[in-house]
Design a protein around this motif. Structure first.
Motif, PDB file in Angstrom:
ATOM      1  N   LEU A   1       0.772   4.819  10.085  1.00 46.48           N
ATOM      2  CA  LEU A   1       1.740   4.176   9.191  1.00 46.48           C
ATOM      3  C   LEU A   1       1.467   2.678   9.060  1.00 46.48           C
ATOM      4  O   LEU A   1       1.726   2.066   8.025  1.00 46.48           O
ATOM      5  CB  LEU A   1       3.157   4.406   9.733  1.00 46.48           C
ATOM      6  CG  LEU A   1       4.323   3.741   8.998  1.00 46.48           C
ATOM      7  CD1 LEU A   1       4.511   4.349   7.614  1.00 46.48           C
ATOM      8  CD2 LEU A   1       5.618   3.875   9.803  1.00 46.48           C
ATOM      9  N   LEU A   2       0.906   2.073  10.112  1.00 41.76           N
ATOM     10  CA  LEU A   2       0.689   0.622  10.130  1.00 41.76           C
ATOM     11  C   LEU A   2      -0.655   0.208   9.510  1.00 41.76           C
ATOM     12  O   LEU A   2      -0.977  -0.980   9.480  1.00 41.76           O
ATOM     13  CB  LEU A   2       0.741   0.111  11.579  1.00 41.76           C
ATOM     14  CG  LEU A   2       2.035   0.400  12.355  1.00 41.76           C
ATOM     15  CD1 LEU A   2       1.908  -0.074  13.792  1.00 41.76           C
ATOM     16  CD2 LEU A   2       3.236  -0.259  11.684  1.00 41.76           C
ATOM     17  N   ARG A   3      -1.427   1.179   9.020  1.00 41.51           N
ATOM     18  CA  ARG A   3      -2.794   0.895   8.560  1.00 41.51           C
ATOM     19  C   ARG A   3      -2.850  -0.204   7.494  1.00 41.51           C
ATOM     20  O   ARG A   3      -3.629  -1.155   7.595  1.00 41.51           O
ATOM     21  CB  ARG A   3      -3.420   2.175   8.012  1.00 41.51           C
ATOM     22  CG  ARG A   3      -4.795   1.946   7.370  1.00 41.51           C
ATOM     23  CD  ARG A   3      -5.357   3.264   6.828  1.00 41.51           C
ATOM     24  NE  ARG A   3      -6.640   3.048   6.178  1.00 41.51           N
ATOM     25  CZ  ARG A   3      -6.785   2.819   4.883  1.00 41.51           C
ATOM     26  NH1 ARG A   3      -5.718   2.750   4.092  1.00 41.51           N
ATOM     27  NH2 ARG A   3      -7.988   2.646   4.366  1.00 41.51           N
ATOM     28  N   ASP A   4      -2.027  -0.075   6.456  1.00 37.11           N
ATOM     29  CA  ASP A   4      -2.119  -1.015   5.327  1.00 37.11           C
ATOM     30  C   ASP A   4      -1.722  -2.433   5.740  1.00 37.11           C
ATOM     31  O   ASP A   4      -2.213  -3.409   5.166  1.00 37.11           O
ATOM     32  CB  ASP A   4      -1.273  -0.528   4.152  1.00 37.11           C
ATOM     33  CG  ASP A   4      -1.870   0.731   3.533  1.00 37.11           C
ATOM     34  OD1 ASP A   4      -3.102   0.876   3.584  1.00 37.11           O
ATOM     35  OD2 ASP A   4      -1.114   1.579   3.031  1.00 37.11           O
ATOM     36  N   ARG A   5      -0.838  -2.537   6.720  1.00 38.07           N
ATOM     37  CA  ARG A   5      -0.474  -3.871   7.256  1.00 38.07           C
ATOM     38  C   ARG A   5      -1.679  -4.519   7.927  1.00 38.07           C
ATOM     39  O   ARG A   5      -1.901  -5.728   7.798  1.00 38.07           O
ATOM     40  CB  ARG A   5       0.639  -3.748   8.294  1.00 38.07           C
ATOM     41  CG  ARG A   5       1.964  -3.388   7.730  1.00 38.07           C
ATOM     42  CD  ARG A   5       2.727  -4.599   7.240  1.00 38.07           C
ATOM     43  NE  ARG A   5       3.641  -4.181   6.206  1.00 38.07           N
ATOM     44  CZ  ARG A   5       4.319  -5.011   5.430  1.00 38.07           C
ATOM     45  NH1 ARG A   5       4.189  -6.313   5.580  1.00 38.07           N
ATOM     46  NH2 ARG A   5       5.131  -4.556   4.507  1.00 38.07           N
ATOM     47  N   GLY A   6      -2.432  -3.705   8.693  1.00 34.15           N
ATOM     48  CA  GLY A   6      -3.615  -4.227   9.371  1.00 34.15           C
ATOM     49  C   GLY A   6      -4.671  -4.696   8.389  1.00 34.15           C
ATOM     50  O   GLY A   6      -5.307  -5.733   8.578  1.00 34.15           O
TER      51      GLY A   6
ATOM     52  N   GLY B 259       0.809  -1.221   0.000  1.00 34.80           N
ATOM     53  CA  GLY B 259       0.000   0.000   0.000  1.00 34.80           C
ATOM     54  C   GLY B 259       0.837   1.264   0.000  1.00 34.80           C
ATOM     55  O   GLY B 259       1.791   1.423  -0.767  1.00 34.80           O
ATOM     56  N   SER B 260       0.505   2.183   0.901  1.00 35.12           N
ATOM     57  CA  SER B 260       1.167   3.496   0.948  1.00 35.12           C
ATOM     58  C   SER B 260       2.598   3.416   1.473  1.00 35.12           C
ATOM     59  O   SER B 260       3.323   4.411   1.459  1.00 35.12           O
ATOM     60  CB  SER B 260       0.358   4.445   1.832  1.00 35.12           C
ATOM     61  OG  SER B 260       0.314   3.948   3.157  1.00 35.12           O
ATOM     62  N   GLU B 261       3.036   2.235   1.915  1.00 38.82           N
ATOM     63  CA  GLU B 261       4.414   2.094   2.418  1.00 38.82           C
ATOM     64  C   GLU B 261       5.461   2.339   1.330  1.00 38.82           C
ATOM     65  O   GLU B 261       6.623   2.564   1.631  1.00 38.82           O
ATOM     66  CB  GLU B 261       4.622   0.691   2.998  1.00 38.82           C
ATOM     67  CG  GLU B 261       3.833   0.427   4.252  1.00 38.82           C
ATOM     68  CD  GLU B 261       3.951  -1.035   4.695  1.00 38.82           C
ATOM     69  OE1 GLU B 261       3.202  -1.412   5.606  1.00 38.82           O
ATOM     70  OE2 GLU B 261       4.771  -1.778   4.144  1.00 38.82           O
TER      71      GLU B 261
ATOM     72  N   HIS C 132      -2.206   6.661  14.949  1.00 37.70           N
ATOM     73  CA  HIS C 132      -1.900   5.455  15.716  1.00 37.70           C
ATOM     74  C   HIS C 132      -2.275   5.609  17.197  1.00 37.70           C
ATOM     75  O   HIS C 132      -1.909   6.594  17.836  1.00 37.70           O
ATOM     76  CB  HIS C 132      -0.409   5.142  15.579  1.00 37.70           C
ATOM     77  CG  HIS C 132      -0.002   3.825  16.152  1.00 37.70           C
ATOM     78  ND1 HIS C 132      -0.352   2.633  15.562  1.00 37.70           N
ATOM     79  CD2 HIS C 132       0.705   3.495  17.270  1.00 37.70           C
ATOM     80  CE1 HIS C 132       0.135   1.634  16.280  1.00 37.70           C
ATOM     81  NE2 HIS C 132       0.766   2.136  17.326  1.00 37.70           N
ATOM     82  N   ALA C 133      -3.009   4.637  17.709  1.00 35.42           N
ATOM     83  CA  ALA C 133      -3.360   4.553  19.135  1.00 35.42           C
ATOM     84  C   ALA C 133      -4.082   5.808  19.646  1.00 35.42           C
ATOM     85  O   ALA C 133      -3.971   6.157  20.817  1.00 35.42           O
ATOM     86  CB  ALA C 133      -2.118   4.272  19.979  1.00 35.42           C
ATOM     87  N   PHE C 134      -4.852   6.447  18.778  1.00 37.68           N
ATOM     88  CA  PHE C 134      -5.532   7.695  19.160  1.00 37.68           C
ATOM     89  C   PHE C 134      -6.477   7.498  20.342  1.00 37.68           C
ATOM     90  O   PHE C 134      -6.655   8.382  21.174  1.00 37.68           O
ATOM     91  CB  PHE C 134      -6.302   8.270  17.955  1.00 37.68           C
ATOM     92  CG  PHE C 134      -7.505   7.445  17.533  1.00 37.68           C
ATOM     93  CD1 PHE C 134      -8.762   7.691  18.069  1.00 37.68           C
ATOM     94  CD2 PHE C 134      -7.370   6.414  16.609  1.00 37.68           C
ATOM     95  CE1 PHE C 134      -9.869   6.927  17.689  1.00 37.68           C
ATOM     96  CE2 PHE C 134      -8.464   5.640  16.227  1.00 37.68           C
ATOM     97  CZ  PHE C 134      -9.724   5.905  16.770  1.00 37.68           C
ATOM     98  N   HIS C 135      -7.072   6.313  20.440  1.00 32.04           N
ATOM     99  CA  HIS C 135      -8.067   6.048  21.495  1.00 32.04           C
ATOM    100  C   HIS C 135      -7.421   5.803  22.859  1.00 32.04           C
ATOM    101  O   HIS C 135      -8.097   5.845  23.881  1.00 32.04           O
ATOM    102  CB  HIS C 135      -8.918   4.839  21.107  1.00 32.04           C
ATOM    103  CG  HIS C 135      -8.130   3.589  20.949  1.00 32.04           C
ATOM    104  ND1 HIS C 135      -7.085   3.476  20.044  1.00 32.04           N
ATOM    105  CD2 HIS C 135      -8.187   2.393  21.586  1.00 32.04           C
ATOM    106  CE1 HIS C 135      -6.557   2.280  20.140  1.00 32.04           C
ATOM    107  NE2 HIS C 135      -7.203   1.606  21.066  1.00 32.04           N
TER     108      HIS C 135
END
Length: 324
Positions: A268-273, A209-211, A299-302
């Protein structure tokens, strides 16, 4: 003299600084807070316990406010915090606020595991600690399973509805626990019913993906993994970091029947997930898998601020998953 005079061996900002004398300075992480007999905002009770003296594993246990304390049997959540395997704590302010919010809505007994951190304790130690904690929880199913049973788990927990969950590095741990549970039985043959993986820390040598837009070897994902698990066979493509690497075990063996994967647009890890979710769906795994993709968040916003509207919405979704 203070750390000003000491020589730095390696720095992985914004996580840790390692000095040549072997000492470690953690550069971020929320303050440690005590447990609460009743959280004023949520009514959730918490306490800290020792799971094992050797190796040293502790945890913060949570119990929601009960309407009929004598009759309620609740699902159990074993939770693994994030922090790149090297920072943060089950006892930190952010983790405690997040857990109080989640548990008040999900109505589960929760065990947030304080596993040992790298670089003082290199991987796979964190994986082993978390597996040992899960074994301890499952041992409550056996009459003479362990000597240090906890009354909250014994009196209120339903091991027929056992969940695990984690964020970032904790989600990576949760995935690897699921893989281990597919080949190794838990005490009392307890099964993991469901798992949630939020912003899982996965990576690999080949971009997805965007990586393609990032310089790979300089990415913190690379340097962090090399620091926390320098002996990992295959490096960044070790199946514990890259579950879809060539030769990785088939995801069809995941040891649960419900799976929720959550990603965030600006992570940054979105496409991996997303790739992981797709790989599980196509693996022949017999369970149900769901993907949540949150717009406009990182990342980890919550965890970093569980008071925002987006955080509240995600925590509500996680809670409804645990109510299945």
């Amino acid at each position: 003299m203070g750390s000003i005079d000491k020589e730095v061996e390696v720095e992985i900002a914004p996580f840790v600084r390692i000095y040549k004398d072997g000492s470690v300075e953690r550069l971020m992480g929320a303050p440690i807070v005590p447990p609460s007999s009743q959280d004023p905002e949520t009514g959730v009770s918490s306490k800290d316990i020792t799971i094992s003296q050797n190796p040293p594993i502790s945890a913060r246990l949570y119990l929601p406010k009960l309407t009929e304390p004598t009759q309620q049997v609740l699902p159990i959540l074993v939770y693994f915090h994030g922090g790149g395997f090297c920072i943060d704590s089950a006892f930190s302010l952010n983790e405690t606020k997040y857990m109080n919010s989640l548990i008040s809505q999900a109505k589960v007994v929760a065990i947030s595991v304080e596993y040992r951190l790298a670089p003082e304790h290199l991987l796979p130690i964190a994986y082993e600690d978390c597996w040992a904690a899960l074994q301890w929880v499952a041992s409550h199913s056996i009459e003479k399973g362990i000597n240090n049973k906890d009354p909250w788990i014994s009196n209120y927990g339903d091991l027929g509805r056992l969940y695990i969950g984690g964020d970032s590095a904790g989600a990576n741990i949760a995935h690897n626990i699921l893989m281990r549970a597919s080949t190794e039985a838990l005490p009392g043959d307890v099964k993991i019913f469901g798992a949630y993986l939020t912003h899982p820390f996965f990576w690999g040598a080949e971009p997805v993906g965007s990586e393609y837009r990032v310089e790979r070897e300089k990415q913190i994902t690379y340097t962090l993994w090399a620091m926390v698990y320098p002996s990992a066979p295959g490096g960044i493509d070790n199946p514990m970091m890259n579950p879809v690497a060539s030769g990785a075990p088939n995801l069809g063996g995941l040891g649960c029947s419900q799976l929720l994967v959550s990603v965030a647009e600006k992570d940054l890890l979105r496409d991996r997930g997303i790739l992981y979710h797709k790989a599980v769906k196509e693996s022949g795994w017999k369970g149900e898998v769901e993907l949540i993709d949150v717009e406009g968040e990182g990342h980890a916003f919550h965890i970093l601020n569980c008071e925002t509207e987006s955080a509240k919405n995600l925590i509500k979704r996680l809670a409804s998953f645990l109510l299945k």
